[in-house]
Enzyme design. Structure first.
Site, mmCIF file in Angstrom:
data_model
loop_
_atom_site.group_PDB
_atom_site.id
_atom_site.type_symbol
_atom_site.label_atom_id
_atom_site.label_comp_id
_atom_site.label_asym_id
_atom_site.label_seq_id
_atom_site.Cartn_x
_atom_site.Cartn_y
_atom_site.Cartn_z
ATOM 1 N N ASN A 61 0.833 -1.193 0.000
ATOM 2 C CA ASN A 61 0.000 0.000 0.000
ATOM 3 C C ASN A 61 0.875 1.253 0.000
ATOM 4 O O ASN A 61 2.042 1.212 -0.370
ATOM 5 C CB ASN A 61 -1.013 -0.033 1.148
ATOM 6 C CG ASN A 61 -2.372 0.498 0.751
ATOM 7 O OD1 ASN A 61 -2.514 1.634 0.323
ATOM 8 N ND2 ASN A 61 -3.386 -0.347 0.890
ATOM 9 N N HIS A 91 3.615 -0.029 -2.592
ATOM 10 C CA HIS A 91 3.925 -1.449 -2.818
ATOM 11 C C HIS A 91 5.419 -1.763 -2.906
ATOM 12 O O HIS A 91 5.853 -2.560 -3.736
ATOM 13 C CB HIS A 91 3.206 -1.940 -4.067
ATOM 14 C CG HIS A 91 1.718 -2.062 -3.908
ATOM 15 N ND1 HIS A 91 1.098 -2.111 -2.684
ATOM 16 C CD2 HIS A 91 0.719 -2.136 -4.837
ATOM 17 C CE1 HIS A 91 -0.219 -2.218 -2.856
ATOM 18 N NE2 HIS A 91 -0.472 -2.218 -4.139
ATOM 19 N N GLU A 139 -6.639 -7.894 0.219
ATOM 20 C CA GLU A 139 -5.245 -7.682 0.602
ATOM 21 C C GLU A 139 -5.141 -7.572 2.128
ATOM 22 O O GLU A 139 -5.424 -6.529 2.702
ATOM 23 C CB GLU A 139 -4.697 -6.420 -0.059
ATOM 24 C CG GLU A 139 -4.815 -6.410 -1.574
ATOM 25 C CD GLU A 139 -4.618 -5.013 -2.139
ATOM 26 O OE1 GLU A 139 -3.585 -4.385 -1.849
ATOM 27 O OE2 GLU A 139 -5.517 -4.527 -2.864
ATOM 28 N N HIS A 173 -1.456 -9.961 -3.550
ATOM 29 C CA HIS A 173 -2.296 -9.087 -4.380
ATOM 30 C C HIS A 173 -3.021 -9.884 -5.472
ATOM 31 O O HIS A 173 -3.135 -9.430 -6.611
ATOM 32 C CB HIS A 173 -1.432 -7.984 -5.002
ATOM 33 C CG HIS A 173 -2.154 -6.700 -5.238
ATOM 34 N ND1 HIS A 173 -3.211 -6.584 -6.109
ATOM 35 C CD2 HIS A 173 -1.965 -5.464 -4.728
ATOM 36 C CE1 HIS A 173 -3.633 -5.336 -6.143
ATOM 37 N NE2 HIS A 173 -2.885 -4.627 -5.291
#
Length: 336
Positions: A74, A100, A301, A170
């Site tokens: 994130n 990420h 996620e 993911h």
């Protein structure tokens, strides 16, 4: 049974984990889940995750299809954080923020691996001090185990300096086998609150109650009945792209597709599930000649709070020297 089914090159392999109920194809490139093959109520087998036929697309495209994400999943605000009175600077790769793990985060790394007991793959990667701007040598393991109808992923890490870590997977799920979009999928999320985001998808520090909003999935609801509702946060996210604060200790997220009777149950030790309805898929070519458009899948996620380093008094994403990061998420695929 676990076997290498393809050598992509002299470092990268595709590996099949298979039993009577399920086949999961993974790669040591980004610990990527490439395929999940399961039956429906009539015994037909479909692949229920998105991915690519052309392996090179995993390294060149940006949607993280099936990838393990790290060091930090994130967004991190403005690509900067302070730890132990030292400011660290990260790559800006998502609007004004870092996302990420950086330009070449864990999703784009080749992991060492070993196969154990014919049901487990132990992936390993040593992330060097300073890699993508993060401090400390991070010794990281991702342990994938397939037992019956359940894939369990355990994440373990140690570091020689205080650092940040927030790992997720993911995968993009579509239990119809991508025969349709996700509007006719039923979603259950055991959460009383969700975190608000700004126009760049960054968590703001504001938490809303789900009660009497489109975000209340404590009882199963069709995604298609909720995702296009008139709600400010849905408009900002172009759909769901929000962290849900989980209020149960197991089986926190359930995805069902009534037409095929397939069900996915996600159970995790982590406190958050970012529910993302693939709002930015752009029509790219995926597996089996299919094009992937927005709302063609949903990501679940599991992670710690995004941008926790800026939002929490005692950030859950700090891993201190001498401590061990040890979390898990399991994915149970069944026909009901």
């Amino acid at each position: 049974m676990i076997q290498v089914i393809k050598h992509v090159d002299n470092q990268i392999d595709m590996i099949s984990m298979k039993n009577d109920l399920l086949e999961v194809v993974v790669s040591n490139y980004g610990c990527t889940i490439m395929k999940v093959l399961m039956k429906d109520k009539d015994g037909h087998i479909d692949d229920v995750v998105l991915g690519y036929d052309d392996f090179s697309q995993y390294s060149t495209l940006d949607a993280y299809l099936g990838a393990l994400v790290g060091r930090v999943a994130n967004r991190i605000k403005l690509g900067k954080f302070t730890l132990n009175n030292h400011e660290y600077t990260l790559a800006i790769n998502n609007g004004p923020n870092a996302i990420h793990g950086g330009i070449k985060g864990f999703s784009y790394q080749v992991f060492d691996y070993e196969i154990k007991d014919d049901e487990t793959i132990i992936f390993h990667y040593l992330s060097q001090d300073g890699e993508e701007g993060y401090p400390g040598n991070l010794d990281f393991y991702a342990i994938y185990t397939l037992k019956g109808d359940t894939l369990k992923i355990q994440y373990k890490a140690t570091t020689d300096q205080d650092t940040l870590i927030n790992i997720t997977n993911h995968s993009y799920f579509n239990l119809s086998g991508k025969k349709e979009n996700i509007y006719q999928h039923l979603l259950t999320v055991k959460a009383n609150q969700y975190a608000c985001v700004d126009k760049d998808g960054l968590t703001t520090g504001v938490f809303n109650n789900v009660k009497d909003t489109p975000f209340d999935f404590n009882q199963p609801a069709y995604i298609g009945e909720r995702v296009d509702m008139d709600d400010e946060q849905l408009h900002i996210g172009k759909g769901f792209d929000h962290p849900f604060i989980l209020n149960a200790k197991e089986n926190q997220v359930i995805l069902e597709h009534p037409a095929t009777s397939r069900r996915l149950t996600v159970s995790t030790s982590l406190p958050i599930a970012q529910i993302y309805t693939a709002n930015y898929l752009d029509g790219r070519l995926g597996k089996y000649g299919q094009h992937y458009y927005e709302k063609d899948a949903v990501c679940i996620e599991t992670e710690n709070l995004p941008d926790a380093i800026h939002l929490e008094d005692n950030p859950s994403t700090i891993l201190k020297k001498g401590e061990t990061y040890d979390e898990y998420t399991s994915y149970k695929f069944e026909v009901i």
